[in-house]
Write an enzyme that holds these catalytic residues in place. Structure first.
Site, PDB file in Angstrom:
ATOM      1  N   ASN A 346       9.173 -60.147  14.041  1.00  0.00           N
ATOM      2  CA  ASN A 346       9.169 -61.388  13.210  1.00  0.00           C
ATOM      3  C   ASN A 346       7.797 -62.150  13.179  1.00  0.00           C
ATOM      4  OD1 ASN A 346      10.253 -64.581  12.632  1.00  0.00           O
ATOM      5  ND2 ASN A 346      11.149 -63.035  11.588  1.00  0.00           N
ATOM      6  N   ARG A 391       7.849 -66.120  11.777  1.00  0.00           N
ATOM      7  CA  ARG A 391       8.018 -65.952  10.408  1.00  0.00           C
ATOM      8  C   ARG A 391       9.149 -66.824   9.834  1.00  0.00           C
ATOM      9  NH1 ARG A 391      10.262 -63.543   5.942  1.00  0.00           N
ATOM     10  NH2 ARG A 391       9.152 -62.908   4.294  1.00  0.00           N
ATOM     11  N   CYS A 392      10.354 -66.795  10.754  1.00  0.00           N
ATOM     12  CA  CYS A 392      11.472 -67.549  10.388  1.00  0.00           C
ATOM     13  C   CYS A 392      11.448 -69.015  10.301  1.00  0.00           C
ATOM     14  CB  CYS A 392      12.581 -67.170  11.548  1.00  0.00           C
ATOM     15  SG  CYS A 392      13.481 -65.521  11.271  1.00  0.00           S
ATOM     16  N   MET A 393      10.405 -69.489  11.341  1.00  0.00           N
ATOM     17  CA  MET A 393      10.267 -70.949  11.572  1.00  0.00           C
ATOM     18  C   MET A 393       9.268 -71.518  10.442  1.00  0.00           C
ATOM     19  SD  MET A 393      10.107 -71.696  15.441  1.00  0.00           S
ATOM     20  CE  MET A 393       8.760 -70.453  15.937  1.00  0.00           C
TER      21      MET A 393
END
Length: 411
Positions: A346, A391-393
């Site tokens: 990620n 990436r998620c954040m």
């Protein structure tokens, strides 16, 4: 509130130079997590809040050091809540929760209407307990424990990638599948519809539609999307999105990629992410196993082909002979599983060949470095308890067009 001049918005790839990004610094909502509720709120542990904030500040610092404009969701929301129409929309939405009932719903609406924008924004994200709310005439309120939530906290708000995603010059406010996260899109929607930075941006999607989450949407190249189908995004959501982007003419090919419907692989970006124009970091066991369906426009309909091997379909769609793969672990299954669980796949690309990753994923980061990818590491021991990486954040709102970018490959 000022509509200051900002970078031209738009995202046509995963790796074009990052210009502007939306983050959320974790706060009081994480302090609501307990051993009793953390599972329902989608966390695998109870994070040390101050350390999580330090880690997030380091993440934001890396972005700023590389010339990225950082927009904070909380600040944008507070500015929107200075507008009467935005306050009314969010108040009506929260008070309409059927779990409150008619009487408590009316009282919640009155309570929220009395708050100043800063306090209102905090309550909407951090939640509100019965004790904090105060007395009520409702049966629902009387039967609650003092620590029960009248308004649920949103500890997953820091994963800004999921509640909205930019595709070309338009934004999709998504439809989140898990009950603990659905109200996040109400807040994101307020920002995109009422903040002067974004109010004129075309909208592609909204939370009332089929489930679709931003962590499943990868812009492989200009005109090409890959969308994971699994625990969070449905086949119907992918089809709806495909029709909408085809209508706008910004996308020519959508690859629908079935992924395992389990916690470890909740989104496609927990399995793979792009780190360069034609290079991808991927969970080793998935490299051969992943398949995809190719969706293309066909007049006023869509054409669907497949399934076939995902990496082959992706290479053909972006116009390269093959996508270069950087594995997590490869033959070492245990290491691959550990680093995939710890968000080794990620990564967030800041430019072609430059990515941000958690420092704990030493094996994956070493492989990336040996492949010539510049890896900027950040701590993530506490942030990772919500199962999300760099990436998620982050929700990129602006990237340089990929056609103008060159890879920063090392010799």
């Amino acid at each position: 509130m000022s509509a200051d001049v900002a970078p031209a918005y738009g995202v046509d790839s995963e790796v074009g130079r990052l210009r502007s990004v939306m983050l959320h610094r974790p706060g009081g909502e994480l302090r609501r997590l307990t051993p009793r509720n953390n599972g329902a709120l989608l966390f695998d542990g109870i994070p040390w809040v101050e350390r999580a904030q330090e880690e997030h500040d380091r993440f934001a610092g890396v972005l700023l050091e590389h010339g990225v404009e950082v927009l904070y969701l909380g600040a944008l929301l507070r500015e929107c809540l200075e507008l009467d129409e935005a306050r009314e929309a969010v108040t009506v939405g929260v008070a309409a929760d059927p779990r409150l009932g008619q009487a408590l719903g009316r009282e919640v609406a009155a309570f929220l209407s009395s708050l100043e924008p800063e306090r209102l924004a905090a309550v909407l994200i951090e939640g509100l307990t019965k004790e904090e709310f105060g007395p009520s005439s409702s049966l629902r309120h009387r039967m609650m424990r003092s620590t029960d939530f009248v308004i649920d906290p949103l500890p997953n708000t820091m994963f800004t990638r999921d509640s909205s995603v930019w595709i070309g010059d338009a934004v999709a406010v998504t439809s989140l599948a898990m009950p603990a996260r659905r109200r996040e899109t109400a807040l994101t929607g307020i920002i995109y519809h009422h903040h002067p930075r974004f109010s004129d941006v075309p909208k592609l999607y909204d939370p009332s539609l089929e489930h679709l989450e931003g962590g499943d949407v990868l812009a492989l190249a200009p005109g090409v999307l890959a969308v994971g189908v699994g625990e969070r995004t449905t086949p119907a959501g992918v089809e709806r999105l495909a029709r909408k982007v085809f209508e706008r003419g910004t996308i020519e090919t959508v690859l629908a990629v079935p992924i395992a419907q389990r916690r470890a692989t909740m989104h496609l970006d927990t399995v793979c992410t792009m780190v360069d124009r034609d290079r991808m970091v991927i969970y080793a066991p998935a490299a051969q196993r992943l398949e995809s369906y190719t969706i293309t426009p066909d007049g006023d309909r869509i054409a669907i082909e497949g399934p076939r091997r995902f990496l082959d379909a992706a290479a053909e769609a972006i116009g390269v002979e093959e996508i270069e793969i950087i594995h997590t672990g490869e033959r070492d299954v245990v290491t691959a599983e550990r680093e995939q669980w710890d968000d080794g796949n990620n990564t967030l690309a800041l430019a072609p060949g430059v990515s941000v990753a958690y420092e704990r994923n030493t094996v994956t980061n070493g492989r990336l470095e040996r492949a010539g990818i510049k890896v900027l590491t950040i701590p993530g021991s506490e942030l990772g308890s919500g199962r999300g990486g760099p990436r998620c954040m982050s929700c990129p709102t602006s990237r340089a067009p990929l056609t103008t970018e060159t890879s920063e490959r090392r010799p």
